[in-house]
Design a protein around this motif. Sequence first.
Motif, PDB file in Angstrom:
ATOM      1  N   LEU A  28       0.850  -1.205   0.000  1.00 24.57           N
ATOM      2  CA  LEU A  28       0.000   0.000   0.000  1.00 24.57           C
ATOM      3  C   LEU A  28       0.886   1.255   0.000  1.00 24.57           C
ATOM      4  O   LEU A  28       0.655   2.194  -0.772  1.00 24.57           O
ATOM      5  N   GLU A  29       1.900   1.257   0.856  1.00 23.31           N
ATOM      6  CA  GLU A  29       2.740   2.462   0.970  1.00 23.31           C
ATOM      7  C   GLU A  29       3.657   2.638  -0.227  1.00 23.31           C
ATOM      8  O   GLU A  29       4.099   3.756  -0.510  1.00 23.31           O
ATOM      9  N   ALA A  30       3.947   1.544  -0.942  1.00 17.03           N
ATOM     10  CA  ALA A  30       4.790   1.646  -2.138  1.00 17.03           C
ATOM     11  C   ALA A  30       3.942   1.925  -3.379  1.00 17.03           C
ATOM     12  O   ALA A  30       4.446   1.857  -4.500  1.00 17.03           O
ATOM     13  N   ARG A  31       2.675   2.202  -3.202  1.00 20.85           N
ATOM     14  CA  ARG A  31       1.742   2.567  -4.282  1.00 20.85           C
ATOM     15  C   ARG A  31       1.570   1.418  -5.268  1.00 20.85           C
ATOM     16  O   ARG A  31       1.308   1.631  -6.443  1.00 20.85           O
ATOM     17  N   ARG A  32       1.691   0.173  -4.749  1.00 21.32           N
ATOM     18  CA  ARG A  32       1.547  -0.987  -5.631  1.00 21.32           C
ATOM     19  C   ARG A  32       0.117  -1.504  -5.681  1.00 21.32           C
ATOM     20  O   ARG A  32      -0.167  -2.428  -6.447  1.00 21.32           O
ATOM     21  N   THR A  33      -0.789  -0.947  -4.868  1.00 21.11           N
ATOM     22  CA  THR A  33      -2.168  -1.448  -4.884  1.00 21.11           C
ATOM     23  C   THR A  33      -3.069  -0.512  -5.674  1.00 21.11           C
ATOM     24  O   THR A  33      -2.770   0.668  -5.845  1.00 21.11           O
ATOM     25  N   THR A  34      -4.171  -1.068  -6.150  1.00 25.14           N
ATOM     26  CA  THR A  34      -5.253  -0.263  -6.734  1.00 25.14           C
ATOM     27  C   THR A  34      -6.540  -0.755  -6.095  1.00 25.14           C
ATOM     28  O   THR A  34      -6.630  -1.913  -5.673  1.00 25.14           O
ATOM     29  N   GLY A  35      -7.536   0.116  -6.014  1.00 29.06           N
ATOM     30  CA  GLY A  35      -8.806  -0.297  -5.425  1.00 29.06           C
ATOM     31  C   GLY A  35      -8.642  -0.699  -3.968  1.00 29.06           C
ATOM     32  O   GLY A  35      -7.758  -0.213  -3.273  1.00 29.06           O
ATOM     33  N   SER A  36      -9.513  -1.609  -3.534  1.00 33.62           N
ATOM     34  CA  SER A  36      -9.567  -1.970  -2.116  1.00 33.62           C
ATOM     35  C   SER A  36      -8.770  -3.241  -1.831  1.00 33.62           C
ATOM     36  O   SER A  36      -8.567  -4.064  -2.715  1.00 33.62           O
ATOM     37  N   VAL A  37      -8.371  -3.374  -0.586  1.00 38.20           N
ATOM     38  CA  VAL A  37      -7.526  -4.493  -0.157  1.00 38.20           C
ATOM     39  C   VAL A  37      -8.156  -5.116   1.087  1.00 38.20           C
ATOM     40  O   VAL A  37      -8.598  -4.390   1.981  1.00 38.20           O
ATOM     41  N   VAL A  38      -8.189  -6.446   1.130  1.00 32.08           N
ATOM     42  CA  VAL A  38      -8.686  -7.095   2.355  1.00 32.08           C
ATOM     43  C   VAL A  38      -7.628  -8.041   2.930  1.00 32.08           C
ATOM     44  O   VAL A  38      -6.776  -8.566   2.207  1.00 32.08           O
ATOM     45  N   LEU A  39      -7.749  -8.226   4.232  1.00 34.26           N
ATOM     46  CA  LEU A  39      -6.919  -9.176   4.971  1.00 34.26           C
ATOM     47  C   LEU A  39      -7.832 -10.308   5.427  1.00 34.26           C
ATOM     48  O   LEU A  39      -8.933 -10.049   5.928  1.00 34.26           O
ATOM     49  N   LEU A  40      -7.374 -11.542   5.226  1.00 29.55           N
ATOM     50  CA  LEU A  40      -8.245 -12.681   5.535  1.00 29.55           C
ATOM     51  C   LEU A  40      -7.715 -13.469   6.734  1.00 29.55           C
ATOM     52  O   LEU A  40      -6.579 -13.967   6.692  1.00 29.55           O
ATOM     53  N   PRO A  41      -8.521 -13.574   7.806  1.00 26.53           N
ATOM     54  CA  PRO A  41      -8.051 -14.259   9.000  1.00 26.53           C
ATOM     55  C   PRO A  41      -7.890 -15.768   8.750  1.00 26.53           C
ATOM     56  O   PRO A  41      -8.541 -16.309   7.873  1.00 26.53           O
TER      57      PRO A  41
END
Length: 326
Positions: free
Chosen positions: A313-326
Amino acid sequence: MRAHAIRVHQHGGPEQLSWDEIEVADPQAGEVLIRHEAIGLNYIDTYHRSGLYAVPLPAVLGSEGAGTVAAIGPGVSGLAVGDRVAYGGNGPLGAYAEYRTFPADKLVRVPASIELRTAAAMMLQGMTVEYLIRRLFPVQRGQTVLLHAAAGGVGQIAVQWLKHIGATVIGTVGSEDKAAIARMLGCDHVVNYRKEDVAATVRALTHGRGVPVVYDGVGRDTFNASLDSLAPRGLFVSFGNASGAVAPFAPALLAAKGSLFMTRPRLADYIATRDELESSAHALFEVVRGGAVKISVNHSYALRDAAQAHRDLEARRTTGSVVLLP
Ligand SMILES: NC(=O)c1ccc[n+]([C@@H]2O[C@H](COP(=O)([O-])OP(=O)(O)OC[C@H]3O[C@@H](n4cnc5c(N)ncnc54)[C@H](OP(=O)(O)O)[C@@H]3O)[C@@H](O)[C@H]2O)c1
């Protein structure tokens, strides 16, 4: 009960995120226990981790999640074990966990047609867009607005919702790939702010006048371009700091740039009452169910790999939304 969570023991980089086993208390009066199906990753999580927004430590990070009710505390009515619920941006931190307790009156039920993973991805960013474009500055059909980071999580929802309202959207992005995404979502004009002069482009597109509102979640790096893109008496909405915090400045600058207004809003203050929360969530569910806004859950990570999600996220490698899966 015991459960896993991602905790920060010391403010710093992503390496400070630690996969710990913690004790989850029974739900107290007014609370429910949630079994998370998914957790939303948001830029604010990086500020809580780094200490830009300092939080008492150790802390379980996370401001957004969706799951099912696993247990109910005293005095909670209207919710039952097994109900599908979600929250974002309005309660205590602690979403980066397999199980957590949460105030029942700050939860919303998730409509059957929306997957819990999608709900986790959209509550915080989607309700943010709702208040920014419908209540903080109610954008009208035909108005032209400037929106920074148009291919990001908030950005993608905002582009689609603004187009649904009938606005003309000038979106900024940091790469050509992201420019293509912003265009595909409906952005009328896309500016790559790593290469092009944003304010000059906005002036050219608005016959020299500028726009009535700028939505700026980038912060330090876009501050000047944002002010220089506004029409006289326009509104500068500074709602985030992805590139770092805006430096202090003299109010006279707003006069010199054309009697501008500025606000620095927070979602929590726009969904502070039960009515505001319900109507914001309802408006979001409606545009998603109706197909006007598609939630792009473009990245998912195992919760224990949250550090990698923060790096990306901080390296600007994502687009749109991101989820974390337990
Ligand atoms: N105040 C509120 O109520 C509220 C609520 C939710 C979110 N927010 C804020 O809204 C913003 C967007 O949040 P989000 O979760 O949807 O994140 P995001 O937009 O998905 O990610 C941040 C984006 O900012 C852009 N950016 C520009 N300069 C950057 C830099 N130096 N470092 C990192 N990124 C940079 C990047 O896009 P490019 O590569 O295209 O430049 C990056 O993808 C954040 O500032 C967040 O804090 C505020």
